[in-house]
Structures are given as C-alpha cells and as structure tokens.
Design a protein around this motif. Structure first.
Motif, PDB file in Angstrom:
ATOM      1  N   ALA A 434       5.082   7.935   2.990  1.00  0.00           N
ATOM      2  CA  ALA A 434       4.623   6.638   2.490  1.00  0.00           C
ATOM      3  C   ALA A 434       4.364   6.679   0.996  1.00  0.00           C
ATOM      4  N   GLY A 435       3.690   7.724   0.520  1.00  0.00           N
ATOM      5  CA  GLY A 435       3.431   7.839  -0.913  1.00  0.00           C
ATOM      6  C   GLY A 435       4.703   8.030  -1.707  1.00  0.00           C
ATOM      7  N   PHE A 436       5.608   8.868  -1.199  1.00  0.00           N
ATOM      8  CA  PHE A 436       6.862   9.152  -1.907  1.00  0.00           C
ATOM      9  C   PHE A 436       7.707   7.896  -2.065  1.00  0.00           C
ATOM     10  N   ILE A 437       7.866   7.139  -1.001  1.00  0.00           N
ATOM     11  CA  ILE A 437       8.717   5.945  -1.062  1.00  0.00           C
ATOM     12  C   ILE A 437       8.187   4.947  -2.083  1.00  0.00           C
ATOM     13  N   LYS A 438       6.874   4.749  -2.111  1.00  0.00           N
ATOM     14  CA  LYS A 438       6.313   3.787  -3.063  1.00  0.00           C
ATOM     15  C   LYS A 438       6.586   4.203  -4.496  1.00  0.00           C
ATOM     16  N   VAL A 439       6.374   5.478  -4.799  1.00  0.00           N
ATOM     17  CA  VAL A 439       6.593   5.957  -6.165  1.00  0.00           C
ATOM     18  C   VAL A 439       8.079   5.975  -6.493  1.00  0.00           C
ATOM     19  N   ALA A 440       8.908   6.455  -5.560  1.00  0.00           N
ATOM     20  CA  ALA A 440      10.347   6.536  -5.817  1.00  0.00           C
ATOM     21  C   ALA A 440      10.961   5.165  -6.048  1.00  0.00           C
ATOM     22  N   ASP A 441      10.590   4.175  -5.256  1.00  0.00           N
ATOM     23  CA  ASP A 441      11.121   2.828  -5.444  1.00  0.00           C
ATOM     24  C   ASP A 441      10.703   2.251  -6.793  1.00  0.00           C
ATOM     25  N   SER A 442       9.470   2.534  -7.211  1.00  0.00           N
ATOM     26  CA  SER A 442       9.011   2.065  -8.519  1.00  0.00           C
ATOM     27  C   SER A 442       9.806   2.712  -9.637  1.00  0.00           C
ATOM     28  N   MET A 443      10.117   3.986  -9.475  1.00  0.00           N
ATOM     29  CA  MET A 443      10.919   4.678 -10.496  1.00  0.00           C
ATOM     30  C   MET A 443      12.328   4.108 -10.556  1.00  0.00           C
TER      31      MET A 443
END
Length: 449
Positions: A434-443
């Motif tokens: 969950a944390g990874f997807i949020k940060v990766a999509d923002s990047m």
C-alpha cells in the motif's frame, strides 16, 4: 537478496540496516512490479531506494570543562513525492548513515500509509545526551541546528524527536532555528504545548500502536482486555504504549532500558508507570531503580552478546517491542512462540529481524510491522503541523479521536492490499504494498526528477 537492486548492493554493501529495510519492502512488492510494467520502465525501484539528498556535517560544541568536542551530524532526505520530508532526529552513539537511511526509507512508506501529505526523511548524530548537563545539551543542539537550519522548513523538511531527542532537545533546537531564521513556523514537531505543540503528540506513537493491535485482535473476535503484555523500552513510546494498554484492561509486566529490564508479575499499574515517567523523563535515571522502589519486581541486567534477550522469555499473549531496531531475533521469536504469544505489534522502528518476522508470520501470529503500527507518531505530527498552519490548538480528545480514525483506516488499508495481492492477513505485505503504490504512482505522475 535477489529482490534488492544490484546497484544498491554494490553502492551500500556495508549498510546492513538499510539493506535489511530495502529487502523487506522489495520482497513484498514483487507481485506489484510484475503486474505494473510502468514501474520497471521508469526505474521506480532504482529511484525509490536512492535518497534524494544526504547531508553530513560536523557539530563542534563546548562541554562544561571548556573543552571543544566534535560530533557528526546527518540528515537523509529520502523521498518527497507526496509531501515535505518527515522523520525523526536520533541522538545516540550508534547513529550512522546506514541506520538513518533505513529510518528514512521506512518513513517514506509509513508516512504514505497515514494518508497525510508527507514524504520520508531521518537525521541525527552520534552525540549521546545521557550524562550531559542541560547546558551541554543546549550548546550541542544550538551547534547542530546552526547547520541543519539551512536544509529544513515547514514546507521542505520537518524533523521530529526520536531516540535521545525529547522535549528538552526539541526546545533547544527550535529556539535556535527561530533565532537564525527570524520566523516562527511549524518546522519541528513535538514542540511544547505553550509554543505550538499538540496534545497527545508525545503519546501518539504508543497510543497508535495499541489502537492498531486492538484492530488486529478484533479480526479474530478478541480484545486486549485481560491480556498479559511484554513491552520493551522505557521512553515515550514504551510509556505511552503501557499507559494505553492499562486503560484498555491489559497487564504490562516488563519495561527495559540499555542497562537491563524489569519484570513485575503483579503488573505495572498507573502509579508504577508514573514512577517510571519521573525516573526517565525528569531524573534521567536507570530502570534498575524500579526494583528498589518495588521490591517484588525482578531486575535483570543486560547481557550483551547473548543469542537472545531474557525479556522475551517471559510468558505473555501480546508483545510490544518499543526500544530499538533488531531487538527481537530468531531465538527470541522461538521463545515467544513456545510461550503461546498471540500478537506482536512493533512500536519501535524495525525491532524484529527478518528471521523473526517471518517466523511470526509462518506460525500464524498476528504481526504488525512498524511502518504500520508505529505510524501514530507521524500521524499526530502531521496534525500538529495542521494546527500550526491554522494557528489553532485542538483539544486532546479531538486529536486522540483523529488518531483512532487514522489507525483504523491504516489497518484496513493494509488488510485490503494484502488481500488484493494474494497474502490475506499478512500485515507486512499489505503495509509494504500500500505504501509503495502510493509513492510510486506519485513519482510517475511527476516525471523523471
């Protein structure tokens, strides 16, 4: 190690804590990477494991004897894709770049899970405040901030306290920042209530950890009331965890510091906890004095070098490691399993080794990683920033209610992500994904920067 980018291993082969944190996340998010070719094409993994900025500086200060001393200061600004860097300052002799990179990396995903617009960072120094006078700590903090102030700000990087950095240190740091910048802003969290702090902030990480544990037990139609609990540490997180467990009807039988641990079979009640609070927060004494005050309790000195920590050999249903990283090792995990532990909820940052974590998960124990269970501290730090921005102070009850809502939402997010990627009930996988997807999509949204 196959899940760690080879470039990271080549660049940072001796940064064991950082490599451990990277391996933990990358192992969990492998299914996400397989299903999302955009992440691979844009080298999200290679970018997310590399800090945006690492600042190292010397900190000269003068001790009470007039001798000039020199320590080393750090700030790791890991990722700001979803907001300004946010993470603690740690004052401890063990501080080095590997530990701070691991903490900053953990904060990237922990902060993302809170739903607050905050990135991840961490900093600190190898200065040890233990045994130092108030004057020495003040002079050190002022020198430390004389360099750090160039790199932080309310919309850039917002530090908070961690090990060795309590209200005293935050006060000295903030006072120097205000003098140097000639402005009063929410640049640090954990401030005093009279000058911009938030009610519940000192207790937030501990309270949040207990709220998360309660949600976990509820999935098995169980509750904390009547449970015997082991808590390690005796700082803010451990004290707040103990306080909230007492309020919820549990019995806490252990606390610890670097010199050893106490075991109180009768349970640490509110009066005993108040004694610990005065001992550690005001007098800055050692926990061995607890057994002098309460002779029925047993004090066991620390025994460095042992394969396991005697604290984790006591019988209990719930475990809350709130001291430091990697304090529960493989042998400790087996001791806890043999004593029929039901739940392990991390109050400190990565207090379980990789071996211990996977033992708990394999045996079906409810296990909450720190990036989820420990997120209450940064959540209320974000609420403190909000109060600073609108120049208002919320009542403690309101902050606590918001914290409960955040921790429940965070718990449900972890479970949903774990279910979606084929690991039902696995909070470690769920939190990482969950944390990874949020940060990766923002990047991805912001391009190659």
């Amino acid at each position: 190690m196959t899940d760690i980018p080879q470039l990271t291993l080549a660049r940072d082969p001796h940064e064991n804590e950082f490599i451990q944190a990277v391996s933990d996340v990358m192992t969990s998010v492998r299914p996400v990477l397989e299903k999302t070719p955009e992440y691979r094409h844009h080298s999200i993994v290679e970018r997310i494991v590399e800090p945006e900025r690492v600042i190292t500086f010397r900190v000269p200060w003068i001790d009470d004897m007039g001798q000039v001393r020199v320590n080393r200061g750090f700030r790791v600004e890991m990722n700001s894709a979803i907001g300004p860097y946010k993470g603690g300052l740690r004052f401890h002799p063990s501080v080095n770049q590997s530990i701070l990179k691991f903490l900053a990396f953990e904060h990237v995903f922990k902060n993302a899970l809170t739903t607050l617009p905050l990135g991840g960072g961490a900093g600190g120094t190898d200065f040890d405040p233990k045994g130092k006078s108030d004057g020495e700590v003040m002079r050190f903090c002022q020198s430390f901030m004389a360099e750090l102030f160039r790199h932080i700000g309310a919309n850039t990087d917002v530090p908070e306290g961690d090990i060795g950095v309590g209200s005293r240190e935050i006060g000295y740091l903030f006072g120097m920042y205000r003098k140097l910048k000639n402005k009063f802003t929410g640049v640090l969290t954990g401030k005093g209530l009279g000058w911009g702090g938030s009610l519940i902030r000192p207790e937030a990480a501990g309270f949040g950890c207990v709220y998360f544990a309660a949600q976990m037990l509820a999935t098995r139609n169980d509750a904390l009331s009547g449970k015997t609990c082991l808590v390690s540490g005796s700082g803010n997180v451990a004290q707040a965890t103990t306080r909230k467990l007492i309020e919820m009807g549990a019995k806490v039988v252990t606390l610890s510091d670097s010199s050893g641990h106490i075991y109180d079979e009768a349970g640490i009640d509110a009066e005993k906890l108040a004694f610990v609070s005065r001992l550690k927060n005001i007098r800055r004494g050692r926990l061995s004095e607890y057994a002098d005050q309460y002779p029925h309790a047993v004090y066991a000195p620390a025994a460095p070098g042992q394969a396991s920590n005697p604290l984790w050999r006591h019988r209990a249903q719930c475990v809350f490691p709130c001291a430091t990283q990697n304090e529960i090792r493989k042998a400790d995990a087996y001791h806890l399993i043999n004593n029929n532990v039901k739940l392990v909820c991390e109050g400190a940052s990565m207090p379980c080794t990789a071996d211990a974590r996977y033992i708990f998960i394999d045996k079906g124990i409810l296990y909450a990683p720190s990036k989820a269970a420990n997120a209450g501290g940064v959540a209320v730090s974000g609420l403190e920033l909000t109060q600073n921005s609108i120049r208002l102070t919320w009542l403690g009850e309101e902050v606590d209610n918001r914290l409960k809502i955040i921790m429940k939402g965070l718990h449900d997010t972890c479970l949903a992500a774990a279910d979606a990627y084929g690991s039902p009930g696995n909070y470690l996988v769920g939190a990482n994904i969950a944390g990874f997807i949020k940060v990766a999509d923002s990047m991805l949204d912001q391009g190659i920067i």
